[in-house]
Scaffold this motif. Structure first.
Motif, short mmCIF file in Angstrom:
data_model
loop_
_atom_site.label_atom_id
_atom_site.label_comp_id
_atom_site.label_asym_id
_atom_site.label_seq_id
_atom_site.Cartn_x
_atom_site.Cartn_y
_atom_site.Cartn_z
N MET A 1 0.83 -1.21 0.00
CA MET A 1 0.00 0.00 0.00
C MET A 1 0.87 1.26 0.00
O MET A 1 0.72 2.13 -0.83
CB MET A 1 -0.89 -0.01 1.23
N ILE A 2 1.78 1.30 0.99
CA ILE A 2 2.73 2.42 1.01
C ILE A 2 4.13 1.85 0.91
O ILE A 2 4.46 0.90 1.63
CB ILE A 2 2.64 3.25 2.31
N SER A 3 4.88 2.43 0.00
CA SER A 3 6.28 1.97 -0.06
C SER A 3 7.21 3.16 -0.10
O SER A 3 6.96 4.13 -0.83
CB SER A 3 6.48 1.06 -1.28
N LEU A 4 8.22 3.09 0.72
CA LEU A 4 9.26 4.13 0.74
C LEU A 4 10.52 3.51 0.14
O LEU A 4 10.99 2.48 0.62
CB LEU A 4 9.54 4.58 2.18
N ALA B 1 8.10 -0.99 3.26
CA ALA B 1 6.87 -1.32 2.54
C ALA B 1 5.80 -1.67 3.56
O ALA B 1 6.03 -2.47 4.47
CB ALA B 1 7.10 -2.48 1.59
N ILE B 2 4.65 -1.05 3.46
CA ILE B 2 3.56 -1.30 4.41
C ILE B 2 2.36 -1.79 3.60
O ILE B 2 1.91 -1.13 2.67
CB ILE B 2 3.20 -0.01 5.18
N SER B 3 1.88 -2.95 3.98
CA SER B 3 0.74 -3.51 3.25
C SER B 3 -0.56 -3.02 3.86
O SER B 3 -0.59 -2.54 5.00
CB SER B 3 0.78 -5.03 3.33
N LYS B 4 -1.63 -3.19 3.10
CA LYS B 4 -2.97 -2.75 3.55
C LYS B 4 -3.35 -3.52 4.83
O LYS B 4 -3.18 -4.74 4.90
CB LYS B 4 -3.98 -3.02 2.45
N PRO C 1 -9.93 7.42 6.52
CA PRO C 1 -8.68 7.28 5.76
C PRO C 1 -8.22 5.82 5.67
O PRO C 1 -8.63 4.98 6.48
CB PRO C 1 -7.70 8.11 6.58
N ASP C 2 -7.36 5.59 4.66
CA ASP C 2 -6.80 4.24 4.51
C ASP C 2 -5.70 4.01 5.55
O ASP C 2 -5.52 2.91 6.03
CB ASP C 2 -6.21 4.08 3.11
N VAL C 3 -4.96 5.08 5.83
CA VAL C 3 -3.80 4.93 6.72
C VAL C 3 -3.91 5.93 7.86
O VAL C 3 -4.32 7.07 7.65
CB VAL C 3 -2.48 5.20 5.95
N LEU C 4 -3.56 5.49 9.03
CA LEU C 4 -3.51 6.39 10.19
C LEU C 4 -2.05 6.56 10.60
O LEU C 4 -1.38 5.59 10.92
CB LEU C 4 -4.32 5.76 11.33
N PHE C 5 -1.58 7.79 10.52
CA PHE C 5 -0.21 8.08 10.96
C PHE C 5 -0.30 8.64 12.38
O PHE C 5 -1.02 9.63 12.60
CB PHE C 5 0.46 9.10 10.06
N MET D 1 -1.99 1.18 9.96
CA MET D 1 -1.51 2.08 11.01
C MET D 1 0.01 2.22 10.94
O MET D 1 0.71 1.21 10.82
CB MET D 1 -1.84 1.52 12.41
N VAL D 2 0.45 3.46 11.00
CA VAL D 2 1.90 3.71 11.13
C VAL D 2 2.06 4.51 12.41
O VAL D 2 1.60 5.66 12.49
CB VAL D 2 2.46 4.48 9.92
N VAL D 3 2.69 3.90 13.40
CA VAL D 3 2.78 4.55 14.71
C VAL D 3 4.25 4.77 15.06
O VAL D 3 5.03 3.83 15.09
CB VAL D 3 2.09 3.70 15.81
N VAL D 4 4.58 6.01 15.28
CA VAL D 4 5.93 6.35 15.74
C VAL D 4 5.83 6.52 17.24
O VAL D 4 4.97 7.26 17.73
CB VAL D 4 6.39 7.66 15.06
#
Lengths: 804, 225
Positions: free
Chosen positions: B1-4, B27-30, B160-164, B194-197
């Motif tokens: 889904m998201i790739s850096l 790389a973060i998948s759905k 949203p699709d992604v939660l930062f 979810m992307v959690v820092v």
């Protein structure tokens, strides 16, 4: 404490520098703006003191002599006395003259339009038979008008000196065989009676020749033959320009003298003009058919030679150049004169209109009445005019800013729509008021006009050197005294020329300079008012801006204060630190400002203003930082304009700054524009405008600059406080357009109210100051536009910074 | 889904350049929950900003469903962020002058009818356990946990699709932290990416993958509970 405060100032150096510059601007520009405003007002006062007084202070006229147009426009027609009927006796004038408050009382009596003795112009004797066809013209600057019917002289030859053979259809004058001389046309000139002594003092012109006796032998002979009528002695104005032209057609003819002598039934030794008029007319008719060998038509300007009462005898050279001649024919019939009515104005409230009274060449704008008795009609003539000298106006000492109506010697400038300068004609009904072409004595005035010949008395008040407040009071006192005596009195001191547009039938729109009364007073009041207003507004603005600035600073420091309190600082210490910081900043700003003021050669009062502003700053800082902060916090959100209400502590001061900035700008622009326009209608006002434009422009720039820095500082503080908020908008996906839209709506909501308040306040103040509606609208319009541009550009630049 | 891919980022500092991120691959998948941990100043927030289209990397690409987000215009990127990304911050970033309800609807404020948004916001707030009596209150009058739950509701308003989430529990006490973690777990179960820092390993461990950011390099972390 000083060290920690200094460190904070240093660590926020850009903010500190900006604040420092703002303070320096206040401490330097406000004293400068105030000083320049003061300089402008002082310049105006000095100019008025120096130039506000004309050659006299009061114009005294007989009761009910003020015309409708004068009443309507609060003006005095220039040189109108040419048409007056008198109303003040010589004894009344003497009584006024004896008043100790009166330095000079110079009477003036208009006698009407008189003619002096007519003299001739002589045609040249040429080699061949020649026909001279001639006609005299005058001009009003736009058009030429014939003064006589076209006439002709036909020259044949000169058999010997003293005998010139010629024939002419001119039978209105005496003819001589020794010269071909024709008399100049009849012209009429304004004659005014004065008192030589007082007039001499008033104008510095020597009129003493009027007191001398005449010893002209020719005049004595005429007087004897007419039963010794009184002589009206006249001094002629040398400065006049009388438009007079001669149109001359010169035809060389192929004719023989003997043929025409035969036709006239004369012998060779006889002069042609001895023939009967019928035969002369027949001969002239035949000559019309005679072959012309060559022909030329020319216009000869005789204006330079023409004099009103003692004409210059002229002769034309072989090349038709006019020159003075010692040989002449003269006509002494000077006892006929004309009086003319005043110009009748219509529509005095809109555009004053003057109509033709009698259509002729030239047209007459006044009713003309013939008076006196011609020598040719009677032996019993009332008087004879005799020129006993001349005078010239002393132009070097003339004050061109202050108007003196009845400045009877000056030619008034009238300009037609097409730019043509109009001149008075030699006709009594001329639209342009003619200056006095000659002056005579009051005795002559009594002789011609009767017991009350004086039309006006021009009074100069004793003991006045400058036209200041004391002078105005003294003038007013004498004016009141004369008003009580029943006269019409106008305070002429402080009046100036104002350009008027008149509609004149047959000419179109004409611009004339009329005397507007009370100009100096109005100018002084207008500019004094403007100075006071500027001073108040600048002080108010400075005070308000400083307070607002400190409120912003307090808000900025709130979080730091909280932090210091958490770590154990006492409230007093926190307060002292904050006050010390502001004191350090303002004191540095003052020192720098004093240095700048020194460099710019400031006056002591400017230093004083700067120091007073600094003291005010210290007091404002102390008071603001001493006040207790409100601790009550709101729980529920505002339903409308939530962000504005939430940041009210920042936005309300900002609204005040905006409102005051707009008020200051609007009032300054409108009051300046209105005062400038009012001043520029008169010559004195124009002079003052020219001398003070720089100062006023400087003050306007200062006002605009102060507005700009105050608004930009306010916007900067507001944005710094809300920096995180704008970052958040970006994070949650708002586009730049949406952020701008949001900010625009918010800014518009509070700035519109502030602007409206500013517009209402400035509009009310300007209305109270009697500023014209046109300038109120212009002032408010420009102020709103300038404030909007400043605010818009500040917010725009901040948004750009945020998006980066 | 998201790739850096090959993401590098450095900043100018007084003594030269500070390289914060070095050739990052991620790389973060759905539906995945990815936690990024690391010491303070290691570049976690920078990485989050780059991944969410807020900060241009010096080099490398960030792709969302095969779209390189840095090839989009500023406007397109804002729209993408609004529709596909939700943000949760350590300091909540709630607008102090708007009510709780208005803060929640803020991201879509200009895009949808207000009454629909309010309805949706109320539902979300209920879901987050916010009492209705707090809806009209100003954020300042809420507790830290309540504020963060409001912030999560705001992040979810556009579905949203992604939660930062940037240190979402950093300002919260133990009880509130647990509450938020529970909410994240629910969202994860519902299929949110979810992307959690975070610093907090107790939060990080709920992720499918944990990455550690040290000296600008990203590495899979071993998790011991």
């Amino acid at each position: 404490m000083i060290s920690i405060t200094w460190k904070r100032l240093y660590s926020r150096k850009w903010i500190s520098i900006t604040t420092l510059l703002a303070f320096i601007s206040i401490y330097t520009l406000i004293p400068f703006g105030w000083d320049k405003s003061k300089t402008a007002t002082t310049t105006i006062q000095k100019s008025i003191e120096q130039y506000g007084r004309g050659s006299y202070d009061l114009l005294v006229r007989p009761p009910s002599s003020r015309t409708t147009i004068e009443r309507a426009l609060h003006m005095v027609e220039e040189n109108y006395i040419g048409d007056s009927k008198g109303g003040i006796s010589i004894s009344e004038w003497k009584k006024i003259k004896e008043d100790p408050d009166v330095e000079i009382a110079a009477p003036v009596a208009s006698l009407g339009y008189f003619r002096g003795k007519k003299v001739s112009i002589e045609f040249p004797v040429l080699n061949r038979p020649t026909r001279f066809t001639y006609q005299f013209y005058t001009s009003d600057g736009r058009k030429k008008y014939p003064l006589n019917k076209e006439k002709s002289i036909v020259y044949f030859e000169r058999p010997h000196p003293g005998m010139i053979q010629y024939i002419t259809n001119n039978r209105e004058q005496q003819l001589f065989s020794s010269s071909m001389s024709v008399l100049m046309p009849e012209n009429y000139y304004l004659l005014v009676a004065i008192d030589p002594d007082s007039e001499g003092k008033l104008t510095r012109i020597d009129f003493s020749a009027l007191k001398k006796k005449t010893n002209n032998p020719i005049l004595q002979d005429i007087l004897k033959s007419y039963g010794n009528p009184p002589v009206v002695k006249v001094l002629q104005n040398r400065d006049l320009h009388i438009p007079l032209y001669l149109k001359l057609t010169v035809d060389q003819l192929d004719v023989k003298l003997p043929d025409y002598l035969t036709m006239l039934g004369l012998r060779e030794s006889q002069w042609m003009m001895e023939a009967s008029p019928e035969k002369i007319d027949a001969a002239l008719s035949t000559l019309q058919k005679a072959p012309i060998q060559s022909s030329q038509t020319m216009e000869i300007n005789l204006s330079h030679f023409q004099k009103p009462f003692d004409g210059s005898a002229l002769a034309l050279s072989d090349q038709f150049v006019p020159m003075l001649s010692e040989r002449f024919v003269a006509d002494h019939n000077t006892s006929v004169y004309y009086v003319a009515s005043k110009l009748q104005y219509e529509h005095v409230q809109s555009v004053p209109t003057v109509n033709i009274v009698h259509h002729g060449e030239p047209p007459s704008y006044k009713k003309i009445e013939k008076k006196g008795v011609s020598m040719q009609e009677s032996q019993d003539i009332p008087f004879l005019i005799e020129q006993v000298g001349t005078f010239s106006q002393n132009t070097s000492s003339r004050n061109r800013l202050a108007a003196s109506p009845l400045g009877i010697y000056g030619e008034m400038k009238a300009i037609a729509e097409d730019g043509t300068i109009l001149t008075p004609t030699t006709h009594p009904g001329s639209f342009i008021p003619s200056p006095a072409s000659g002056v005579t004595t009051l005795d002559a005035a009594e002789l011609i006009k009767g017991k009350k010949p004086i039309d006006a008395i021009r009074i100069k008040i004793a003991g006045i050197t400058n036209y200041n407040e004391a002078a105005r009071e003294k003038i007013k006192k004498v004016a009141t005294k004369l008003l009580k005596m029943g006269y019409e009195v106008d305070v002429v001191a402080g009046s100036s020329f104002k350009e008027m547009t008149l509609r004149v039938e047959g000419i179109g729109n004409v611009k004339e300079s009329w005397t507007t009364l009370g100009v100096a007073q109005t100018l002084t009041e207008t500019w004094n008012g403007f100075y006071i207003l500027t001073t108040i507004l600048l002080i108010l603005f400075a005070g308000f801006w400083l307070v607002v600035r400190f409120i912003f600073e307090q808000n900025t420091l709130a979080r730091e204060n909280e932090l210091l309190s958490i770590i154990g600082w006492e409230k007093e210490k926190i307060r002292w630190r904050n006050i010390l910081e502001q004191y350090m900043l303002t004191s540095i700003a003052l020192i720098v400002s004093l240095f700048f003021l020194y460099q710019w050669d400031a006056t002591p009062s400017m230093y004083a203003v700067a120091v007073l502003l600094w003291i005010f700053t210290l007091a404002a800082v102390a008071l603001l930082w001493m006040r207790r902060e409100k601790t009550r916090k709101r729980i529920h959100a505002y339903k409308q304009l939530a962000s504005i209400f939430y940041y009210k502590q920042l936005i309300i001061p900002m609204m005040f700054v905006l409102c005051l900035a707009l008020t200051l700008l609007a009032i300054h622009i409108a009051a300046l524009g209105d005062a400038w326009q009012r001043s520029s209608t008169t010559s004195m006002g124009n002079y003052i405008n020219d001398r003070t434009n720089f100062f006023r422009l400087f003050v306007a720039i200062v006002v605009f600059y102060l507005n700009t820095i105050s608004l930009s500082e306010g916007v900067a503080s507001l944005f710094n406080e809300r920096k995180q908020e704008f970052v958040m908008y970006r994070m949650i996906g708002w586009t730049k357009g949406k952020i701008v839209k949001f900010l625009f709506m918010e800014t518009f909501a509070w700035s519109a109210w502030a602007s409206l308040a500013g517009a209402v306040i400035s509009g009310t103040i300007l209305c109270m100051l009697n500023v014209s509606m046109k300038w109120i609208c212009i002032g408010i319009g420009i102020a709103v536009l300038m404030v909007a541009i400043t605010l818009g550009s500040m917010i725009g630049s901040r948004l750009v910074q945020l998006s980066e | 889904m998201i790739s850096l891919k090959n993401i590098s980022k450095s900043f100018h500092i007084q003594s030269g350049r500070l390289e914060v991120l070095k050739n990052i691959q991620l790389a973060i998948s759905k539906g995945e929950w990815v936690s990024i941990v690391g010491p303070s100043g290691s570049g976690k927030s920078t990485l989050l900003h780059i991944a969410s289209g807020l900060l241009h990397p010096d080099s490398g690409d960030v792709c969302f469903n095969d779209t390189n987000i840095y090839q989009l215009t500023e406007r397109q990127r804002s729209n993408w962020r609004r529709n596909h990304i939700g943000f949760v911050f350590q300091d909540f970033k709630l607008l102090p002058y708007y009510s709780v309800l208005d803060n929640v609807i803020l991201p879509l404020y200009y895009d949808h009818p207000k009454h629909e948004l309010r309805k949706k916001a109320k539902k979300l707030l209920h879901m987050m356990g916010i009492d209705e009596s707090l809806f009209s209150r100003l954020p300042e009058s809420l507790s830290g946990g309540e504020k963060q739950r409001v912030a999560i509701a705001r992040a979810l308003i556009a579905n949203p699709d992604v939660l930062f989430c940037d240190e979402p529990t950093g300002n919260l006490d133990h009880e509130n932290r647990n509450h938020i973690v529970q909410l994240f777990c629910q969202l994860h179960i519902q299929g949110k990416t979810m992307v959690v820092v975070t610093h907090d390993m107790e939060v990080a461990v709920h992720a499918n993958h944990i990455y550690r950011l040290v000296n600008g390099m990203l590495a899979r972390a071993e998790v011991r509970i």
